[in-house]
Write a protein that holds these residues in place. Structure first.
Motif, PDB file in Angstrom:
ATOM      1  N   MET A  41       0.826  -1.219   0.000  1.00 45.60           N
ATOM      2  CA  MET A  41       0.000   0.000   0.000  1.00 45.60           C
ATOM      3  C   MET A  41       0.856   1.263   0.000  1.00 45.60           C
ATOM      4  SD  MET A  41      -2.791  -1.308   2.791  1.00 45.60           S
ATOM      5  CE  MET A  41      -3.446   0.291   3.215  1.00 45.60           C
ATOM      6  N   GLY A  42       2.174   1.093   0.091  1.00 46.93           N
ATOM      7  CA  GLY A  42       3.082   2.253   0.049  1.00 46.93           C
ATOM      8  C   GLY A  42       3.244   2.970   1.377  1.00 46.93           C
ATOM      9  N   VAL A  43       2.906   2.312   2.493  1.00 51.35           N
ATOM     10  CA  VAL A  43       3.067   2.942   3.811  1.00 51.35           C
ATOM     11  C   VAL A  43       4.570   3.035   4.131  1.00 51.35           C
ATOM     12  CG1 VAL A  43       2.558   2.733   6.291  1.00 51.35           C
ATOM     13  CG2 VAL A  43       0.831   2.071   4.590  1.00 51.35           C
ATOM     14  N   GLU A  44       5.048   4.268   4.362  1.00 47.85           N
ATOM     15  CA  GLU A  44       6.477   4.537   4.540  1.00 47.85           C
ATOM     16  C   GLU A  44       7.127   3.640   5.608  1.00 47.85           C
ATOM     17  OE1 GLU A  44       8.655   6.308   2.970  1.00 47.85           O
ATOM     18  OE2 GLU A  44      10.255   6.350   4.489  1.00 47.85           O
ATOM     19  N   LYS A  45       6.453   3.501   6.736  1.00 43.00           N
ATOM     20  CA  LYS A  45       7.040   2.738   7.851  1.00 43.00           C
ATOM     21  C   LYS A  45       7.330   1.284   7.451  1.00 43.00           C
ATOM     22  CE  LYS A  45       6.406   2.107  12.841  1.00 43.00           C
ATOM     23  NZ  LYS A  45       5.609   2.404  14.024  1.00 43.00           N
ATOM     24  N   TYR A  46       6.620   0.796   6.435  1.00 44.06           N
ATOM     25  CA  TYR A  46       6.771  -0.600   6.016  1.00 44.06           C
ATOM     26  C   TYR A  46       7.425  -0.721   4.645  1.00 44.06           C
ATOM     27  CZ  TYR A  46       4.135  -1.530  10.164  1.00 44.06           C
ATOM     28  OH  TYR A  46       3.766  -1.588  11.479  1.00 44.06           O
ATOM     29  N   LYS A  47       8.251   0.287   4.289  1.00 41.69           N
ATOM     30  CA  LYS A  47       8.863   0.255   2.953  1.00 41.69           C
ATOM     31  C   LYS A  47       9.793  -0.960   2.794  1.00 41.69           C
ATOM     32  CE  LYS A  47      12.482   3.841   3.690  1.00 41.69           C
ATOM     33  NZ  LYS A  47      13.061   3.293   4.866  1.00 41.69           N
ATOM     34  N   ASP A  48      10.332  -1.454   3.912  1.00 43.21           N
ATOM     35  CA  ASP A  48      11.187  -2.649   3.847  1.00 43.21           C
ATOM     36  C   ASP A  48      10.412  -3.922   4.190  1.00 43.21           C
ATOM     37  OD1 ASP A  48      13.442  -1.217   3.100  1.00 43.21           O
ATOM     38  OD2 ASP A  48      13.889  -0.689   5.183  1.00 43.21           O
ATOM     39  N   GLY A  49       9.101  -3.839   4.114  1.00 46.75           N
ATOM     40  CA  GLY A  49       8.282  -5.030   4.348  1.00 46.75           C
ATOM     41  C   GLY A  49       8.469  -5.577   5.741  1.00 46.75           C
ATOM     42  N   PHE A  50       8.855  -6.848   5.827  1.00 48.03           N
ATOM     43  CA  PHE A  50       8.968  -7.517   7.126  1.00 48.03           C
ATOM     44  C   PHE A  50      10.423  -7.592   7.600  1.00 48.03           C
ATOM     45  CE2 PHE A  50       7.955 -11.353   9.923  1.00 48.03           C
ATOM     46  CZ  PHE A  50       7.233 -10.590  10.832  1.00 48.03           C
ATOM     47  N   LYS A  51      11.293  -6.805   6.961  1.00 48.48           N
ATOM     48  CA  LYS A  51      12.695  -6.763   7.414  1.00 48.48           C
ATOM     49  C   LYS A  51      12.754  -5.956   8.716  1.00 48.48           C
ATOM     50  CE  LYS A  51      17.209  -5.500   5.530  1.00 48.48           C
ATOM     51  NZ  LYS A  51      17.586  -4.330   6.307  1.00 48.48           N
ATOM     52  N   LEU A  52      13.558  -6.413   9.654  1.00 45.95           N
ATOM     53  CA  LEU A  52      13.655  -5.719  10.939  1.00 45.95           C
ATOM     54  C   LEU A  52      14.064  -4.260  10.734  1.00 45.95           C
ATOM     55  CD1 LEU A  52      15.224  -4.857  13.736  1.00 45.95           C
ATOM     56  CD2 LEU A  52      13.287  -6.408  13.972  1.00 45.95           C
ATOM     57  N   SER A  53      13.277  -3.338  11.228  1.00 51.32           N
ATOM     58  CA  SER A  53      13.571  -1.906  11.098  1.00 51.32           C
ATOM     59  C   SER A  53      13.320  -1.229  12.437  1.00 51.32           C
ATOM     60  CB  SER A  53      12.658  -1.253  10.052  1.00 51.32           C
ATOM     61  OG  SER A  53      12.643  -1.994   8.867  1.00 51.32           O
ATOM     62  N   VAL A  54      14.172  -0.271  12.746  1.00 52.81           N
ATOM     63  CA  VAL A  54      14.096   0.471  14.006  1.00 52.81           C
ATOM     64  C   VAL A  54      13.542   1.863  13.704  1.00 52.81           C
ATOM     65  CG1 VAL A  54      15.587   1.581  15.729  1.00 52.81           C
ATOM     66  CG2 VAL A  54      15.950  -0.820  15.116  1.00 52.81           C
ATOM     67  N   HIS A  55      12.568   2.327  14.505  1.00 53.65           N
ATOM     68  CA  HIS A  55      11.909   3.612  14.209  1.00 53.65           C
ATOM     69  C   HIS A  55      12.105   4.582  15.376  1.00 53.65           C
ATOM     70  CE1 HIS A  55       9.991   1.678  10.756  1.00 53.65           C
ATOM     71  NE2 HIS A  55       9.759   0.662  11.554  1.00 53.65           N
ATOM     72  N   GLU A  56      13.170   5.353  15.299  1.00 57.36           N
ATOM     73  CA  GLU A  56      13.487   6.331  16.360  1.00 57.36           C
ATOM     74  C   GLU A  56      12.321   7.292  16.579  1.00 57.36           C
ATOM     75  OE1 GLU A  56      16.226   7.189  18.322  1.00 57.36           O
ATOM     76  OE2 GLU A  56      17.614   5.621  17.661  1.00 57.36           O
ATOM     77  N   ASP A  57      11.669   7.710  15.505  1.00 54.03           N
ATOM     78  CA  ASP A  57      10.598   8.711  15.628  1.00 54.03           C
ATOM     79  C   ASP A  57       9.409   8.192  16.439  1.00 54.03           C
ATOM     80  OD1 ASP A  57      10.139   6.948  13.580  1.00 54.03           O
ATOM     81  OD2 ASP A  57       9.029   8.362  12.350  1.00 54.03           O
ATOM     82  N   ALA A  58       9.250   6.878  16.500  1.00 57.29           N
ATOM     83  CA  ALA A  58       8.119   6.310  17.262  1.00 57.29           C
ATOM     84  C   ALA A  58       8.306   6.490  18.768  1.00 57.29           C
ATOM     85  CB  ALA A  58       7.959   4.828  16.931  1.00 57.29           C
ATOM     86  N   LEU A  59       9.525   6.777  19.200  1.00 58.60           N
ATOM     87  CA  LEU A  59       9.795   6.888  20.638  1.00 58.60           C
ATOM     88  C   LEU A  59       9.062   8.062  21.283  1.00 58.60           C
ATOM     89  CD1 LEU A  59      13.630   6.097  20.655  1.00 58.60           C
ATOM     90  CD2 LEU A  59      11.756   4.563  21.287  1.00 58.60           C
ATOM     91  N   LYS A  60       8.674   9.042  20.483  1.00 56.82           N
ATOM     92  CA  LYS A  60       7.997  10.242  21.032  1.00 56.82           C
ATOM     93  C   LYS A  60       6.516   9.968  21.345  1.00 56.82           C
ATOM     94  CE  LYS A  60       9.720  12.392  17.305  1.00 56.82           C
ATOM     95  NZ  LYS A  60       9.484  13.004  16.107  1.00 56.82           N
ATOM     96  N   ILE A  61       5.967   8.980  20.676  1.00 59.38           N
ATOM     97  CA  ILE A  61       4.502   8.828  20.666  1.00 59.38           C
ATOM     98  C   ILE A  61       3.863   8.668  22.060  1.00 59.38           C
ATOM     99  CG2 ILE A  61       2.603   7.424  19.773  1.00 59.38           C
ATOM    100  CD1 ILE A  61       4.366   6.849  17.315  1.00 59.38           C
ATOM    101  N   PRO A  62       4.387   7.787  22.933  1.00 64.60           N
ATOM    102  CA  PRO A  62       3.684   7.595  24.224  1.00 64.60           C
ATOM    103  C   PRO A  62       3.572   8.858  25.073  1.00 64.60           C
ATOM    104  CG  PRO A  62       5.142   5.765  23.806  1.00 64.60           C
ATOM    105  CD  PRO A  62       5.472   6.804  22.761  1.00 64.60           C
ATOM    106  N   TYR A  63       4.450   9.843  24.851  1.00 58.47           N
ATOM    107  CA  TYR A  63       4.380  11.090  25.627  1.00 58.47           C
ATOM    108  C   TYR A  63       3.169  11.931  25.221  1.00 58.47           C
ATOM    109  CZ  TYR A  63       9.233   9.942  26.793  1.00 58.47           C
ATOM    110  OH  TYR A  63      10.361   9.306  27.237  1.00 58.47           O
ATOM    111  N   THR A  64       2.565  11.609  24.092  1.00 60.82           N
ATOM    112  CA  THR A  64       1.467  12.443  23.582  1.00 60.82           C
ATOM    113  C   THR A  64       0.082  11.918  23.983  1.00 60.82           C
ATOM    114  OG1 THR A  64       1.245  11.191  21.509  1.00 60.82           O
ATOM    115  CG2 THR A  64       2.868  12.985  21.532  1.00 60.82           C
ATOM    116  N   TRP A  65       0.010  10.700  24.545  1.00 58.52           N
ATOM    117  CA  TRP A  65      -1.306  10.156  24.898  1.00 58.52           C
ATOM    118  C   TRP A  65      -1.854  10.855  26.126  1.00 58.52           C
ATOM    119  CZ3 TRP A  65       1.294   4.750  24.606  1.00 58.52           C
ATOM    120  CH2 TRP A  65       1.469   4.412  23.267  1.00 58.52           C
ATOM    121  N   LYS A  66      -3.112  11.277  26.036  1.00 57.13           N
ATOM    122  CA  LYS A  66      -3.691  12.094  27.107  1.00 57.13           C
ATOM    123  C   LYS A  66      -4.117  11.266  28.321  1.00 57.13           C
ATOM    124  CE  LYS A  66      -4.194  16.337  25.005  1.00 57.13           C
ATOM    125  NZ  LYS A  66      -3.772  16.024  23.657  1.00 57.13           N
TER     126      LYS A  66
END
Ligand code: SF4
Length: 244
Positions: A41-66
């Motif tokens: 579907m062209g989703v950027e986070k999955y551009k390498d399919g099922f190859k192990l990938s590390v997403h530094e930008d995802a580390l910010k997300i839990p701080y934003t949950w209310k």
């Protein structure tokens, strides 16, 4: 971050994506199918399919949950995969520690790596970090021994997809057991007696028992009733977790 339809959590958070198969429980890996679909579907986070990938930008997300969330960490991966640098795992642990208002549920099939890192003192546990291992049949019950040797404050087993009986589980240090049958196009069958035996063992050891689903080709139809009712027990929530 995404809302989750998984019965024992509220949402998923994937600081890493991708994996590879390690045992029979991986045979019909849902994460692999989803990753390939999202790649197509062209989703950027999955551009390498099922190859192990590390997403530094995802580390910010839990701080934003209310409000407080129950979060399944890495529904699309395994945090203890050998290609995830220990420094990154430590960052994930720091994020979880910084957010005691949420419960983070980690699940691995690589209990040997988990134990190795814990023994080395790399993992900074907190009571809102629930650590689980997958136990699909008797061939992998050594994962329970590994988990038991760690300093995780809350320990759980995910017996899903349950593809064999699991007598004599070592539940003394375990807080929670989830049981579920395989679903999909070619599910391996789960016998009711296997489920009832695990439930009895939980009862004997005063362990919270969660029955997720019977599974099968039509999991909505087979549902999640056991003995005519649902079983949604969970470990005690941390004080900081606000239920509304
Ligand atoms: S360990 Fe989990 S994510 Fe990795 S292949 Fe197996 S089932 Fe899939």
């Amino acid at each position: 971050m995404a809302q989750s339809s998984i019965e024992w959590t509220e949402m998923t958070w994937n600081p890493t994506t991708g994996c590879n198969k390690v045992s029979a429980g991986c045979k019909h890996c849902y994460a692999e199918v989803m990753a390939r679909r999202l790649q197509a579907m062209g989703v950027e986070k999955y551009k390498d399919g099922f190859k192990l990938s590390v997403h530094e930008d995802a580390l910010k997300i839990p701080y934003t949950w209310k409000r407080s969330k129950m979060v399944f960490v890495n529904s699309m991966s395994d945090l203890f995969h050998k290609d995830v640098p220990i420094e990154f795992i430590q960052k994930v642990f720091q994020v979880m520690k910084d957010n005691p208002q949420h419960v983070f549920q980690l699940l691995t099939k690589r209990s040997d790596v988990l134990l190795e890192y814990d023994k080395a003192g790399y993992l900074n546990w907190a009571h809102n970090i629930w650590m689980g291992v997958s136990v699909e049949d008797q061939k992998v019950t050594h994962r329970i021994d590994d988990l038991n040797k760690t300093n995780a404050r809350v320990k759980f087993l995910s017996c899903e997809p349950l593809i064999g009986s699991l007598p004599n589980l070592k539940l003394d240090k375990i807080d929670w057991v989830i049981v579920g049958g395989e679903s999909g196009r070619k599910p391996r069958p789960m016998k009711p007696e296997w489920v009832l035996d695990i439930q009895d063992q939980c009862l004997d050891h005063d362990v919270a028992f969660f029955f997720k689903q019977w599974g099968g080709t039509n999991k909505k139809k087979t549902g999640r009733l056991l003995d005519g009712r649902t079983w949604d027990e969970m470990p005690e929530l941390p004080e900081e977790f606000e239920t509304v």
